[in-house]
Design a protein around this motif. Structure first.
Motif, PDB file in Angstrom:
ATOM      1  N   ILE A 312       0.861  -1.316  -0.031  1.00 51.21           N
ATOM      2  CA  ILE A 312      -0.122   0.059  -0.032  1.00 51.21           C
ATOM      3  C   ILE A 312       0.848   1.288   0.043  1.00 51.21           C
ATOM      4  O   ILE A 312       0.530   2.130  -0.653  1.00 51.21           O
ATOM      5  CB  ILE A 312      -0.958   0.061   0.813  1.00 51.21           C
ATOM      6  N   ASP A 313       2.148   1.123   0.529  1.00 51.00           N
ATOM      7  CA  ASP A 313       3.097   2.412   0.360  1.00 51.00           C
ATOM      8  C   ASP A 313       3.275   2.524  -1.145  1.00 51.00           C
ATOM      9  O   ASP A 313       3.179   3.716  -1.530  1.00 51.00           O
ATOM     10  CB  ASP A 313       4.394   1.813   0.831  1.00 51.00           C
ATOM     11  N   SER A 314       3.482   1.561  -1.847  1.00 53.30           N
ATOM     12  CA  SER A 314       3.662   1.792  -3.294  1.00 53.30           C
ATOM     13  C   SER A 314       2.579   2.358  -3.928  1.00 53.30           C
ATOM     14  O   SER A 314       2.595   3.175  -4.844  1.00 53.30           O
ATOM     15  CB  SER A 314       3.936   0.166  -3.722  1.00 53.30           C
ATOM     16  N   VAL A 315       1.157   1.939  -3.748  1.00 54.36           N
ATOM     17  CA  VAL A 315       0.192   2.405  -4.407  1.00 54.36           C
ATOM     18  C   VAL A 315      -0.001   3.751  -3.967  1.00 54.36           C
ATOM     19  O   VAL A 315      -0.502   4.677  -4.753  1.00 54.36           O
ATOM     20  CB  VAL A 315      -1.293   1.512  -3.785  1.00 54.36           C
ATOM     21  N   ASN A 316       0.349   4.219  -2.709  1.00 49.82           N
ATOM     22  CA  ASN A 316       0.158   5.637  -2.267  1.00 49.82           C
ATOM     23  C   ASN A 316       1.006   6.589  -3.162  1.00 49.82           C
ATOM     24  O   ASN A 316       0.749   7.571  -3.580  1.00 49.82           O
ATOM     25  CB  ASN A 316       0.330   5.544  -0.799  1.00 49.82           C
ATOM     26  N   LEU A 317       2.314   5.720  -3.305  1.00 51.61           N
ATOM     27  CA  LEU A 317       3.253   6.729  -3.712  1.00 51.61           C
ATOM     28  C   LEU A 317       3.569   6.946  -5.254  1.00 51.61           C
ATOM     29  O   LEU A 317       3.652   7.757  -5.822  1.00 51.61           O
ATOM     30  CB  LEU A 317       4.740   6.314  -3.117  1.00 51.61           C
ATOM     31  N   ALA A 318       2.890   5.766  -6.062  1.00 46.42           N
ATOM     32  CA  ALA A 318       3.183   5.647  -7.279  1.00 46.42           C
ATOM     33  C   ALA A 318       2.326   6.938  -8.230  1.00 46.42           C
ATOM     34  O   ALA A 318       3.105   7.596  -8.983  1.00 46.42           O
ATOM     35  CB  ALA A 318       2.815   4.484  -7.844  1.00 46.42           C
ATOM     36  N   TRP A 319       1.210   7.103  -7.875  1.00 52.16           N
ATOM     37  CA  TRP A 319       0.395   8.374  -8.806  1.00 52.16           C
ATOM     38  C   TRP A 319       1.098   9.793  -8.531  1.00 52.16           C
ATOM     39  O   TRP A 319       1.148  10.693  -9.017  1.00 52.16           O
ATOM     40  CB  TRP A 319      -1.109   8.094  -8.452  1.00 52.16           C
ATOM     41  N   LYS A 320       1.676   9.852  -7.105  1.00 53.54           N
ATOM     42  CA  LYS A 320       2.259  11.144  -6.840  1.00 53.54           C
ATOM     43  C   LYS A 320       3.652  11.379  -7.436  1.00 53.54           C
ATOM     44  O   LYS A 320       3.817  12.441  -7.987  1.00 53.54           O
ATOM     45  CB  LYS A 320       2.397  11.212  -5.221  1.00 53.54           C
ATOM     46  N   LEU A 321       4.283  10.095  -7.535  1.00 53.69           N
ATOM     47  CA  LEU A 321       5.725  10.262  -8.375  1.00 53.69           C
ATOM     48  C   LEU A 321       5.181  10.611  -9.737  1.00 53.69           C
ATOM     49  O   LEU A 321       5.825  11.414 -10.403  1.00 53.69           O
ATOM     50  CB  LEU A 321       6.184   8.848  -8.224  1.00 53.69           C
ATOM     51  N   GLY A 322       4.204   9.948 -10.416  1.00 52.83           N
ATOM     52  CA  GLY A 322       3.722  10.278 -11.570  1.00 52.83           C
ATOM     53  C   GLY A 322       3.427  11.667 -12.026  1.00 52.83           C
ATOM     54  O   GLY A 322       3.787  12.327 -12.865  1.00 52.83           O
ATOM     55  N   ALA A 323       2.711  12.285 -10.800  1.00 51.66           N
ATOM     56  CA  ALA A 323       2.568  13.574 -11.094  1.00 51.66           C
ATOM     57  C   ALA A 323       3.647  14.749 -11.136  1.00 51.66           C
ATOM     58  O   ALA A 323       3.752  15.596 -11.693  1.00 51.66           O
ATOM     59  CB  ALA A 323       1.402  14.021  -9.859  1.00 51.66           C
ATOM     60  N   ALA A 324       4.675  14.071 -10.279  1.00 50.55           N
ATOM     61  CA  ALA A 324       5.892  14.949 -10.133  1.00 50.55           C
ATOM     62  C   ALA A 324       6.551  14.786 -11.328  1.00 50.55           C
ATOM     63  O   ALA A 324       7.256  15.779 -12.104  1.00 50.55           O
ATOM     64  CB  ALA A 324       6.609  14.303  -9.063  1.00 50.55           C
ATOM     65  N   VAL A 325       6.749  13.744 -11.948  1.00 50.29           N
ATOM     66  CA  VAL A 325       7.394  13.214 -13.321  1.00 50.29           C
ATOM     67  C   VAL A 325       6.844  13.991 -14.511  1.00 50.29           C
ATOM     68  O   VAL A 325       7.568  14.456 -15.276  1.00 50.29           O
ATOM     69  CB  VAL A 325       7.569  11.750 -13.290  1.00 50.29           C
ATOM     70  N   HIS A 326       5.718  14.042 -14.648  1.00 53.00           N
ATOM     71  CA  HIS A 326       4.780  14.585 -15.485  1.00 53.00           C
ATOM     72  C   HIS A 326       4.646  15.999 -15.369  1.00 53.00           C
ATOM     73  O   HIS A 326       3.780  16.903 -16.297  1.00 53.00           O
ATOM     74  CB  HIS A 326       3.280  13.749 -15.921  1.00 53.00           C
ATOM     75  N   GLY A 327       5.123  16.715 -14.123  1.00 46.03           N
ATOM     76  CA  GLY A 327       5.102  18.124 -14.293  1.00 46.03           C
ATOM     77  C   GLY A 327       3.852  18.949 -13.512  1.00 46.03           C
ATOM     78  O   GLY A 327       3.782  19.994 -13.678  1.00 46.03           O
ATOM     79  N   TRP A 328       3.052  18.155 -13.163  1.00 47.06           N
ATOM     80  CA  TRP A 328       1.850  18.951 -12.608  1.00 47.06           C
ATOM     81  C   TRP A 328       1.540  18.659 -11.192  1.00 47.06           C
ATOM     82  O   TRP A 328       0.521  19.193 -10.616  1.00 47.06           O
ATOM     83  CB  TRP A 328       0.577  18.108 -13.641  1.00 47.06           C
ATOM     84  N   ALA A 329       2.354  17.989 -10.364  1.00 51.68           N
ATOM     85  CA  ALA A 329       2.509  17.644  -8.904  1.00 51.68           C
ATOM     86  C   ALA A 329       2.359  19.247  -8.338  1.00 51.68           C
ATOM     87  O   ALA A 329       2.977  20.009  -8.450  1.00 51.68           O
ATOM     88  CB  ALA A 329       3.381  17.050  -8.367  1.00 51.68           C
ATOM     89  N   PRO A 330       1.222  19.538  -7.492  1.00 48.95           N
ATOM     90  CA  PRO A 330       0.893  20.520  -6.754  1.00 48.95           C
ATOM     91  C   PRO A 330       1.903  20.564  -5.653  1.00 48.95           C
ATOM     92  O   PRO A 330       2.526  19.490  -5.289  1.00 48.95           O
ATOM     93  CB  PRO A 330      -0.469  20.654  -6.064  1.00 48.95           C
ATOM     94  N   ALA A 331       2.319  21.917  -5.144  1.00 45.78           N
ATOM     95  CA  ALA A 331       3.381  21.962  -3.835  1.00 45.78           C
ATOM     96  C   ALA A 331       2.752  20.957  -2.838  1.00 45.78           C
ATOM     97  O   ALA A 331       1.843  21.014  -2.568  1.00 45.78           O
ATOM     98  CB  ALA A 331       3.531  23.464  -3.651  1.00 45.78           C
ATOM     99  N   GLY A 332       3.958  20.452  -2.709  1.00 44.01           N
ATOM    100  CA  GLY A 332       3.774  19.491  -1.188  1.00 44.01           C
ATOM    101  C   GLY A 332       3.049  18.178  -1.373  1.00 44.01           C
ATOM    102  O   GLY A 332       2.905  17.323  -0.406  1.00 44.01           O
TER     103      GLY A 332
END
Ligand SMILES: Cc1cc2nc3c(=O)[nH]c(=O)nc-3n(C[C@H](O)[C@H](O)[C@H](O)COP(=O)(O)OP(=O)(O)OC[C@H]3O[C@@H](n4cnc5c(N)ncnc54)[C@H](O)[C@@H]3O)c2cc1C
Length: 508
Positions: A312-332
């Motif tokens: 579940i760590d992995s499921v929680n992290l993956a989409w957030k890393l995806g957002a960061a890599v694709h450049g749309w992750a909001p701050a924080g």
């Protein structure tokens, strides 16, 4: 020049699940694994807890069930040296699926590969450095040292994590002095299994099913398969064992003799393992572009919960890393991984540490504590509560708006939904691991506000019986990011919805 968007160190269950989920988030992943071929070490015997719901929400449950080595066993689990029986609950929160870890890893590796991840085996990470834009790993392979670079690197490299050490993450906690041994052996001719699951042993007498405590440690007898004896010992030893070093039948026999004081005849082993218990958690799960997940981040001093936590760590992290890599992750956004999964780890430490206290005592006070727990754990309410704690389903992430609606921060319930193309469910809408906005009240104001995000968020107008909210925004990890109360006024619902969309899914 980067070699991959994300490097995952370790092709254990956590790393492979992360690679599979990163694939769904369209992230280019490189998994580095030090072992030249997949491990056959018989660690976990299966999956349990919330990850089973999550697999269903990804449409994967049937595939995992097809690989499972047996039907789902009745929900009875060892807990603190007792057996907790959830079978009397109509909907037991804690369930298990038999799936030995080597099989699980094979399945996850297949899945990660299908979703585009590259898995390089025989590659050991031995050095790390990061700057503002990248992280570089020094890797030792068969042809010597080389470097690989990515935007992020996640250490899923297990209990003795090299990434954790190289990046300087403190890992405080306790290592307990007991050695646990676990085995499944065939029932030899000199042993008769009785109706109540005790055994009668020629020359020894009757040995009781369940846990037996002696002044030398604990012994347990139990198995869900009548042709096999499940054996367990726990005793304090000064020797240090590597969890990967195989255990032998002779070692088990000696341990049973020391703990129980008898020589038990043992048949052919189908499983033999030994492990020590630790209660440890890193103080933070992220340092810049380096993150930790799974056993690298937490170790729990009781069985049956570690895989659930890591996956579940992995499921929680993956989409957030995806957002960061694709450049749309909001701050924080990436820091919410630390906030949420550290909290989950703390909850798991809470009940696994409590189990140590309940299990270890040998005096009358400890006996009384165990007896009291046994009494409490036949009542529905404490049983449900403990089951949810063990399964990790009681965790409510501390998200913005937490006080406004009880759904915010919880795992989305699997509502049956009527949408324009027919009947569906929350579980079905989560297969693609995309955010989902469910407008459950047909309110035009809520759909209008969300329209700006429709490239990133799937918007559905749906009807459901007993609608729990006017609208819910569900993250890719199936947790509810925001909800509008039933008949909530547009004055509060619309701005809160807009804030939630910005807060989780960035500028449209
Ligand atoms: C005997 C035993 C029984 C268990 N039973 C259960 C159970 O019933 N239920 C349960 O939930 N859990 C159980 N566990 C715990 C479970 O096995 C672990 O929680 C799980 O393996 C953790 O997965 P992981 O991917 O985080 O780490 P690991 O499985 O340890 O995987 C880490 C991977 O990283 C690789 N690696 C390490 N260092 C490097 C490096 N420097 N470079 C590249 N690769 C590296 C390793 O080779 C390994 O493949 C058991 C464990 C043991 C030992």
């Amino acid at each position: 020049m980067i070699d991959a968007e994300v490097i995952v160190v370790g092709a254990g269950p956590t790393g492979l699940m992360l690679a599979a989920e990163l694939g769904l988030a369209d992230v280019q992943v490189l998994v580095l694994e030090r072992l030249p071929s997949p491990s056959e070490t018989p660690k976990a015997g299966g999956l349990s807890g919330q990850i089973l719901d999550l697999l269903r929400y990804r449409g994967l449950l049937e595939r995992f069930e097809a690989a499972s080595t047996g039907p789902r066993p009745a929900p009875r689990f060892p807990w603190g040296g007792m057996h907790v029986d959830f079978t009397q609950l109509a909907d037991p929160p804690m369930q298990a699926m038999p799936l030995p870890q080597p099989l699980l890893e094979r399945l996850l590796a297949e899945l990660a590969g299908e979703r585009g991840a590259e898995i390089r085996r025989g590659q050991e990470v031995v050095g790390l450095s990061q700057d503002d834009a990248t992280v570089t790993a020094e890797v030792r392979g068969s042809d010597g040292l080389h470097q690989v670079t990515a935007h992020y690197l996640v250490g899923c490299d297990g209990a003795s994590s090299r990434v954790r050490d190289l990046a300087g993450f403190p890992f405080p906690g306790t290592t307990y002095p007991e050695v646990q041994r676990l085995a499944l052996v065939t029932v030899p001719d000199s042993v008769t299994v009785l109706e109540n699951r005790d055994i009668e042993v020629e020359g020894v007498g009757r040995v009781a099913f369940g846990f037996t405590r002696t002044e030398h440690g604990e012994f347990a007898l139990g198995s869900t398969n009548p042709a096999l004896m499940g054996l367990y010992t726990s005793e304090e030893e000064s020797a240090h064992y590597d969890d990967d070093e195989p255990m032998t039948v002779a070692e088990l026999r000696d341990s049973i003799r020391r703990v129980l004081g008898v020589d038990l005849p043992l048949g052919e082993p189908t499983r033999l393992t030994r492990f020590t218990l630790h209660a440890r958690q890193v103080e933070r799960y992220r340092d810049g572009r380096i993150l930790l997940a799974g056993d690298a981040a937490h170790l729990f001093p009781a069985p049956g919960v570690a895989l659930n936590a890591g996956l579940i760590d992995s499921v929680n992290l993956a989409w957030k890393l995806g957002a960061a890599v694709h450049g749309w992750a909001p701050a924080g956004l990436l820091d919410t991984y630390d906030d949420e999964r550290r909290l989950a780890g703390e909850r798991t430490l809470l009940h696994t540490r409590a189990q140590v206290a309940i299990r270890r005592g040998h005096d009358q006070a400890a006996e009384a504590l165990r007896e009291l727990f046994q009494e409490l754990l036949v009542d529905e309410q404490p049983l449900s509560r403990l089951g949810a704690l063990m399964a990790g389903t009681d965790i409510r992430y501390p998200l913005a708006g937490h006080d406004h609606n009880a759904l915010i921060g919880t795992f989305a319930p699997d509502l049956t939904l009527r949408i324009d193309r027919g009947t569906t469910s929350v579980a079905e809408l989560m297969h693609a691991a995309r955010p989902v906005l469910l407008n459950l009240s047909g309110r035009v104001d809520l759909s209008e506000t969300a329209r700006d995000w429709d490239q990133r968020v799937d918007i559905h107008t749906a009807e459901t019986d007993d609608r729990p909210a006017d609208a819910v925004l569900i993250r890719p990890d199936a947790h509810i990011a925001w909800a509008a109360n039933v008949d909530e006024s547009a004055d509060t619902a619309v701005p809160a919805q807009r804030d939630a969309l910005f807060g989780w899914f960035g500028t449209p």
